[in-house]
Motif scaffolding. Sequence first.
Motif, PDB file in Angstrom:
ATOM      1  N   MET A   1       0.840  -1.185   0.000  1.00  7.55           N
ATOM      2  CA  MET A   1       0.000   0.000   0.000  1.00  7.55           C
ATOM      3  C   MET A   1       0.883   1.247   0.000  1.00  7.55           C
ATOM      4  SD  MET A   1      -3.036   0.892   2.629  1.00  7.55           S
ATOM      5  CE  MET A   1      -3.883   2.420   2.522  1.00  7.55           C
ATOM      6  N   GLU A   2       0.562   2.199  -0.841  1.00  3.99           N
ATOM      7  CA  GLU A   2       1.345   3.415  -0.978  1.00  3.99           C
ATOM      8  C   GLU A   2       1.163   4.318   0.244  1.00  3.99           C
ATOM      9  OE1 GLU A   2       1.861   7.042  -4.169  1.00  3.99           O
ATOM     10  OE2 GLU A   2       0.772   5.231  -4.730  1.00  3.99           O
ATOM     11  N   GLU A   3       2.262   4.908   0.688  1.00  5.16           N
ATOM     12  CA  GLU A   3       2.216   5.823   1.826  1.00  5.16           C
ATOM     13  C   GLU A   3       1.516   7.115   1.425  1.00  5.16           C
ATOM     14  OE1 GLU A   3       5.324   8.517   4.355  1.00  5.16           O
ATOM     15  OE2 GLU A   3       6.034   6.616   3.539  1.00  5.16           O
ATOM     16  N   CYS A   4       0.683   7.646   2.316  1.00  2.70           N
ATOM     17  CA  CYS A   4      -0.019   8.902   2.049  1.00  2.70           C
ATOM     18  C   CYS A   4       0.950  10.059   2.223  1.00  2.70           C
ATOM     19  CB  CYS A   4      -1.222   9.048   2.981  1.00  2.70           C
ATOM     20  SG  CYS A   4      -2.508   7.847   2.634  1.00  2.70           S
ATOM     21  N   LYS A   5       1.037  10.884   1.194  1.00  2.00           N
ATOM     22  CA  LYS A   5       1.959  12.016   1.208  1.00  2.00           C
ATOM     23  C   LYS A   5       1.236  13.334   1.438  1.00  2.00           C
ATOM     24  CE  LYS A   5       4.982   9.607  -1.950  1.00  2.00           C
ATOM     25  NZ  LYS A   5       5.400   9.445  -3.314  1.00  2.00           N
ATOM     26  N   TRP A   6      -0.058  13.358   1.178  1.00  2.00           N
ATOM     27  CA  TRP A   6      -0.851  14.573   1.316  1.00  2.00           C
ATOM     28  C   TRP A   6      -2.125  14.240   2.075  1.00  2.00           C
ATOM     29  CZ3 TRP A   6       1.607  13.129  -3.130  1.00  2.00           C
ATOM     30  CH2 TRP A   6       2.648  13.968  -3.560  1.00  2.00           C
ATOM     31  N   THR A   7      -2.709  15.284   2.653  1.00  2.16           N
ATOM     32  CA  THR A   7      -3.951  15.122   3.395  1.00  2.16           C
ATOM     33  C   THR A   7      -4.969  16.121   2.869  1.00  2.16           C
ATOM     34  OG1 THR A   7      -2.721  14.477   5.368  1.00  2.16           O
ATOM     35  CG2 THR A   7      -4.994  15.149   5.689  1.00  2.16           C
ATOM     36  N   VAL A   8      -6.172  15.630   2.614  1.00  2.60           N
ATOM     37  CA  VAL A   8      -7.280  16.466   2.173  1.00  2.60           C
ATOM     38  C   VAL A   8      -8.438  16.256   3.144  1.00  2.60           C
ATOM     39  CG1 VAL A   8      -8.984  16.867   0.349  1.00  2.60           C
ATOM     40  CG2 VAL A   8      -6.598  16.430  -0.253  1.00  2.60           C
ATOM     41  N   LEU A   9      -9.052  17.356   3.540  1.00  5.16           N
ATOM     42  CA  LEU A   9     -10.240  17.309   4.389  1.00  5.16           C
ATOM     43  C   LEU A   9     -11.453  17.606   3.528  1.00  5.16           C
ATOM     44  CD1 LEU A   9     -11.848  17.315   7.061  1.00  5.16           C
ATOM     45  CD2 LEU A   9     -11.130  19.700   7.357  1.00  5.16           C
ATOM     46  N   TYR A  10     -12.445  16.718   3.556  1.00  7.12           N
ATOM     47  CA  TYR A  10     -13.692  16.908   2.806  1.00  7.12           C
ATOM     48  C   TYR A  10     -14.820  17.148   3.801  1.00  7.12           C
ATOM     49  CZ  TYR A  10     -17.471  15.922  -0.547  1.00  7.12           C
ATOM     50  OH  TYR A  10     -18.592  15.997  -1.351  1.00  7.12           O
ATOM     51  N   VAL A  11     -15.458  18.315   3.699  1.00 10.07           N
ATOM     52  CA  VAL A  11     -16.552  18.684   4.594  1.00 10.07           C
ATOM     53  C   VAL A  11     -17.843  18.656   3.779  1.00 10.07           C
ATOM     54  CG1 VAL A  11     -17.421  20.380   6.235  1.00 10.07           C
ATOM     55  CG2 VAL A  11     -14.949  20.157   5.874  1.00 10.07           C
ATOM     56  N   GLU A  12     -18.700  17.689   4.081  1.00 12.09           N
ATOM     57  CA  GLU A  12     -19.902  17.432   3.273  1.00 12.09           C
ATOM     58  C   GLU A  12     -20.948  16.730   4.130  1.00 12.09           C
ATOM     59  OE1 GLU A  12     -22.657  17.205   0.926  1.00 12.09           O
ATOM     60  OE2 GLU A  12     -20.946  17.685  -0.350  1.00 12.09           O
ATOM     61  N   ASP A  13     -22.195  17.193   4.067  1.00 11.23           N
ATOM     62  CA  ASP A  13     -23.256  16.571   4.864  1.00 11.23           C
ATOM     63  C   ASP A  13     -24.028  15.495   4.103  1.00 11.23           C
ATOM     64  OD1 ASP A  13     -24.304  18.736   3.290  1.00 11.23           O
ATOM     65  OD2 ASP A  13     -26.160  18.613   4.444  1.00 11.23           O
TER      66      ASP A  13
END
Length: 133
Positions: free
Chosen positions: A1-13
């Motif tokens: 499994m590839e290591e996560c290099k970036w982080t994204v926050l998704y705000v959605e209801d």
Amino acid sequence: MEECKWTVLYVEDNQLNMALVHHIFKRNLPSVLLLKAETAELGLQIAREALPDLIILDIGLPGLNGYEALEILQQDQATCHIPVLATSAFAQSSDIEKARKKGFAEYITKPFQVKAFTETVKRLLYGEDLQKI
């Protein structure tokens, strides 16, 4: 499994939109860790704690809406540098112009066009070098 290099926050209801974006990231953006929040209030808390590389923020959230949440992010020293991508079903040019004037980095309309959505996320994370992901 590839290591996560970036982080994204998704705000959605909306759970269907949340599931779609989760699938898009899993399939097309495997090196990105996707954090999720169902309210702007929770999203603001996660943004302050995790300091993601990008925030994807729905405009039409219950409670604090996307514009109000963006204003709070912009006023916080810890989060003011994070680009924020607006999402909304409102597709009029006036809606898009309003979002840009408020400070959103980009605006994507729902329903998402998967390719355009993915390329926009990549561009916001990496600039013009889309080959990094």
